[in-house]
Design an enzyme around this catalytic site. Structure first.
Site, PDB file in Angstrom:
ATOM      1  N   HIS A   1       0.821  -1.222   0.000  1.00  0.00           N
ATOM      2  CA  HIS A   1       0.000   0.000   0.000  1.00  0.00           C
ATOM      3  C   HIS A   1       0.844   1.256   0.000  1.00  0.00           C
ATOM      4  O   HIS A   1       2.020   1.254   0.371  1.00  0.00           O
ATOM      5  CB  HIS A   1      -0.945   0.002   1.212  1.00  0.00           C
ATOM      6  CG  HIS A   1      -0.314   0.470   2.491  1.00  0.00           C
ATOM      7  ND1 HIS A   1      -0.285   1.798   2.873  1.00  0.00           N
ATOM      8  CD2 HIS A   1       0.308  -0.204   3.485  1.00  0.00           C
ATOM      9  CE1 HIS A   1       0.322   1.914   4.039  1.00  0.00           C
ATOM     10  NE2 HIS A   1       0.688   0.718   4.443  1.00  0.00           N
ATOM     11  N   CYS A   2       0.199   2.358  -0.439  1.00  0.00           N
ATOM     12  CA  CYS A   2       0.762   3.695  -0.284  1.00  0.00           C
ATOM     13  C   CYS A   2      -0.288   4.517   0.443  1.00  0.00           C
ATOM     14  O   CYS A   2      -0.881   4.031   1.412  1.00  0.00           O
ATOM     15  CB  CYS A   2       1.188   4.284  -1.624  1.00  0.00           C
ATOM     16  SG  CYS A   2      -0.080   4.296  -2.912  1.00  0.00           S
ATOM     17  N   SER A   3      -0.561   5.748   0.038  1.00  0.00           N
ATOM     18  CA  SER A   3      -1.573   6.552   0.727  1.00  0.00           C
ATOM     19  C   SER A   3      -2.951   6.383   0.098  1.00  0.00           C
ATOM     20  O   SER A   3      -3.905   6.008   0.760  1.00  0.00           O
ATOM     21  CB  SER A   3      -1.179   8.035   0.739  1.00  0.00           C
ATOM     22  OG  SER A   3      -0.161   8.252   1.696  1.00  0.00           O
TER      23      SER A   3
ATOM     24  N   THR B   1       1.127   2.232  -5.604  1.00  0.00           N
ATOM     25  CA  THR B   1       0.554   0.893  -5.515  1.00  0.00           C
ATOM     26  C   THR B   1       0.005   0.440  -6.860  1.00  0.00           C
ATOM     27  O   THR B   1       0.030  -0.748  -7.185  1.00  0.00           O
ATOM     28  CB  THR B   1      -0.547   0.859  -4.442  1.00  0.00           C
ATOM     29  OG1 THR B   1       0.023   1.242  -3.185  1.00  0.00           O
ATOM     30  CG2 THR B   1      -1.162  -0.521  -4.305  1.00  0.00           C
TER      31      THR B   1
END
Length: 260
Positions: free
Chosen positions: A153-155, A161
């Site tokens: 994941h990222c933000s 992602t």
């Protein structure tokens, strides 16, 4: 009514399984092995339990130091949390917040097509930057060797992602049109991000249309990444082996884990 199968984590709307896709040679990507997601900092107790029930044993966090420190993941005990900062552990997140708090600077940076140009630059950088190549290579190694399920994941779960998912699915032999559809599927899951960005614009008196290109997945962004692969490495396979430095045993281990 929300489809619980499509949205298994109520507090992470862009969380979804990378499995289920058909490959070009008639195979299928296993479900329950790798998941993609937006940030996991808002998980409630029910969603924390769901991660455990899904067999998640490692989380790969692609965010910057600023993002991680301001919004640390909320994870079940015992999960291996691995940081693979694709952007050199710098303060990109902080810089964006600062830009949006200054209407004049925001207009100068993102106005007149600047936001779109920024997104194309992000797409290219994720393919060629040294930190990005090292991070994505380690991600593949960890998914290939993982004892349980992995969440990447990222933000927002759409850019860093998004390319992570494209990379894994590409290695597995999923057709590009299917990968593109998976990439664009984030758009129906970004209402929280879009609301946050609109609110930031309203506080600063910025026209939300200026930053709209940064709150969406557009096929042109993914195409830009693939174009950078071709320009820099010549082919996707060369990107995987030469750009990322992944050896064939690692690629075969990933395929062995994730292909039915």
């Amino acid at each position: 009514m929300t489809n619980q199968a499509a949205y298994p984590l109520a507090t992470a709307p862009n969380f979804r399984d990378l499995g289920g896709h058909a490959t070009s040679d008639g195979g299928r990507v296993r479900t329950g092995v790798a998941f993609r997601s937006d940030a996991l900092d808002r998980l409630d107790a029910a969603d924390v339990r769901t991660l455990g029930e899904l067999g998640v044993r490692q989380v790969i966090d692609l965010r910057t130091a600023f993002e991680r420190e301001s919004r640390p993941d909320a994870l079940p005990e015992g999960i291996d949390h691995t940081v693979l900062d694709l952007q050199g552990d710098h303060s990109t997140g902080a810089d964006l917040v600062q830009v949006l708090s200054d209407p004049g600077r925001a207009e100068a940076v993102f106005g007149d097509g600047g936001a779109t140009r920024f997104m194309h630059e992000v797409s290219r950088t994720l393919v060629t930057a040294e930190d990005a190549c090292a991070g994505y290579a380690e991600m593949v190694r960890r998914i290939a060797a993982g004892a349980g399920a992995t969440v990447v994941h990222c933000s927002a779960g759409k850019d860093r992602t998004g390319w992570a998912a494209a990379l894994v699915l590409g290695i597995l032999g999923v057709p590009r049109e299917t990968i593109s559809a998976d990439y664009l599927a984030s758009n129906e899951r970004l209402s929280r991000l879009q609301g946050t960005m609109r609110a930031a614009c309203e506080r600063s008196g910025i026209d939300p249309a200026v930053i709209e290109p940064m709150t969406e997945c557009r096929l042109a962004y993914l195409d830009e990444a693939y174009g950078e692969v071709e320009r820099t490495y010549g082919s996707f396979d060369a990107y995987v082996h030469d750009g990322l430095g992944l050896e064939e045993p690692t690629v075969e281990a990933l395929r062995g884990r994730m292909l039915a």
